[in-house]
Design a protein around this motif. Sequence first.
Motif, PDB file in Angstrom:
ATOM      1  N   SER A  18       3.064  -3.401   7.450  1.00  0.00           N
ATOM      2  CA  SER A  18       2.569  -2.023   7.386  1.00  0.00           C
ATOM      3  C   SER A  18       1.202  -1.982   6.729  1.00  0.00           C
ATOM      4  CB  SER A  18       3.539  -1.157   6.599  1.00  0.00           C
ATOM      5  OG  SER A  18       4.792  -1.144   7.226  1.00  0.00           O
ATOM      6  N   ASP A  19       0.447  -0.980   7.084  1.00  0.00           N
ATOM      7  CA  ASP A  19      -0.850  -0.718   6.474  1.00  0.00           C
ATOM      8  C   ASP A  19      -0.745   0.631   5.769  1.00  0.00           C
ATOM      9  OD1 ASP A  19      -3.606   0.725   6.693  1.00  0.00           O
ATOM     10  OD2 ASP A  19      -4.067  -1.408   6.865  1.00  0.00           O
ATOM     11  N   LYS A  20      -1.274   0.737   4.561  1.00  0.00           N
ATOM     12  CA  LYS A  20      -1.179   1.987   3.795  1.00  0.00           C
ATOM     13  C   LYS A  20      -1.779   3.177   4.527  1.00  0.00           C
ATOM     14  CE  LYS A  20      -1.544   0.206  -0.907  1.00  0.00           C
ATOM     15  NZ  LYS A  20      -2.332   0.310  -2.134  1.00  0.00           N
ATOM     16  N   TYR A  21      -2.791   2.935   5.316  1.00  0.00           N
ATOM     17  CA  TYR A  21      -3.565   4.033   5.883  1.00  0.00           C
ATOM     18  C   TYR A  21      -3.421   4.208   7.389  1.00  0.00           C
ATOM     19  CZ  TYR A  21      -5.542   3.318   1.305  1.00  0.00           C
ATOM     20  OH  TYR A  21      -5.685   3.153  -0.047  1.00  0.00           O
ATOM     21  N   VAL A  33       3.750   3.458  20.937  1.00  0.00           N
ATOM     22  CA  VAL A  33       4.663   3.973  19.914  1.00  0.00           C
ATOM     23  C   VAL A  33       4.040   3.716  18.548  1.00  0.00           C
ATOM     24  CG1 VAL A  33       6.950   3.722  18.870  1.00  0.00           C
ATOM     25  CG2 VAL A  33       6.686   3.575  21.361  1.00  0.00           C
ATOM     26  N   MET A  34       4.037   4.736  17.700  1.00  0.00           N
ATOM     27  CA  MET A  34       3.476   4.612  16.363  1.00  0.00           C
ATOM     28  C   MET A  34       4.559   4.901  15.328  1.00  0.00           C
ATOM     29  SD  MET A  34      -0.211   6.388  17.048  1.00  0.00           S
ATOM     30  CE  MET A  34       0.470   7.699  18.048  1.00  0.00           C
ATOM     31  N   VAL A  35       4.609   4.055  14.309  1.00  0.00           N
ATOM     32  CA  VAL A  35       5.591   4.198  13.237  1.00  0.00           C
ATOM     33  C   VAL A  35       4.837   4.300  11.916  1.00  0.00           C
ATOM     34  CG1 VAL A  35       7.579   3.169  12.074  1.00  0.00           C
ATOM     35  CG2 VAL A  35       7.253   2.808  14.544  1.00  0.00           C
ATOM     36  N   LEU A  36       5.087   5.371  11.186  1.00  0.00           N
ATOM     37  CA  LEU A  36       4.455   5.567   9.886  1.00  0.00           C
ATOM     38  C   LEU A  36       5.490   5.262   8.804  1.00  0.00           C
ATOM     39  CD1 LEU A  36       2.057   6.514   8.200  1.00  0.00           C
ATOM     40  CD2 LEU A  36       2.939   8.829   8.402  1.00  0.00           C
ATOM     41  N   THR A  37       5.152   4.343   7.903  1.00  0.00           N
ATOM     42  CA  THR A  37       6.062   3.986   6.823  1.00  0.00           C
ATOM     43  C   THR A  37       5.268   3.492   5.625  1.00  0.00           C
ATOM     44  OG1 THR A  37       7.938   2.593   6.180  1.00  0.00           O
ATOM     45  CG2 THR A  37       6.363   1.636   7.722  1.00  0.00           C
ATOM     46  N   ASN A  38       5.835   3.640   4.452  1.00  0.00           N
ATOM     47  CA  ASN A  38       5.219   3.060   3.265  1.00  0.00           C
ATOM     48  C   ASN A  38       5.932   1.772   2.857  1.00  0.00           C
ATOM     49  OD1 ASN A  38       7.556   4.099   2.232  1.00  0.00           O
ATOM     50  ND2 ASN A  38       6.599   5.329   0.642  1.00  0.00           N
ATOM     51  N   ALA A  39       6.823   1.285   3.703  1.00  0.00           N
ATOM     52  CA  ALA A  39       7.498   0.012   3.459  1.00  0.00           C
ATOM     53  C   ALA A  39       6.549  -1.137   3.814  1.00  0.00           C
ATOM     54  CB  ALA A  39       8.770  -0.079   4.297  1.00  0.00           C
TER      55      ALA A  39
END
Length: 115
Positions: free
Chosen positions: A40-43, A17-23
């Motif tokens: 979280s990682d920015k990239y 499962v992959m979650v993309l967030t800018n938090a």
Amino acid sequence: MIPHWNWAGSEGKPIKVMVLTNAEQVALFLNGKPVGEQLSDKYQMATFEVTYEPGILEARARNGGKEVARFDVETTGAPTAIRLIPDRVNMAGDGQDAQPFTVEIVDAEGRVVPW
């Protein structure tokens, strides 16, 4: 958050499962139980291995310990209907206008069936 959460026959097996967030961080829950938490990682996306069981997979994003976003995917039932969603309400009615529609396959509760 990807992927969908319909994996009948894969009960007990790990699903990536992959979650993309800018938090700053994200926590993952399956049916209300914590699965894990990551900074979280920015990239890159936060990645979790989740043992599949039907239900609701929920990501909660936090900044400074405060929840700032929430997103979930849910196991759906069998397809029962087709839902057509028009792009707009009004048409020119001149014989030249075309109307695009989004087509969704939904279960008895109106949830989009991903397959």
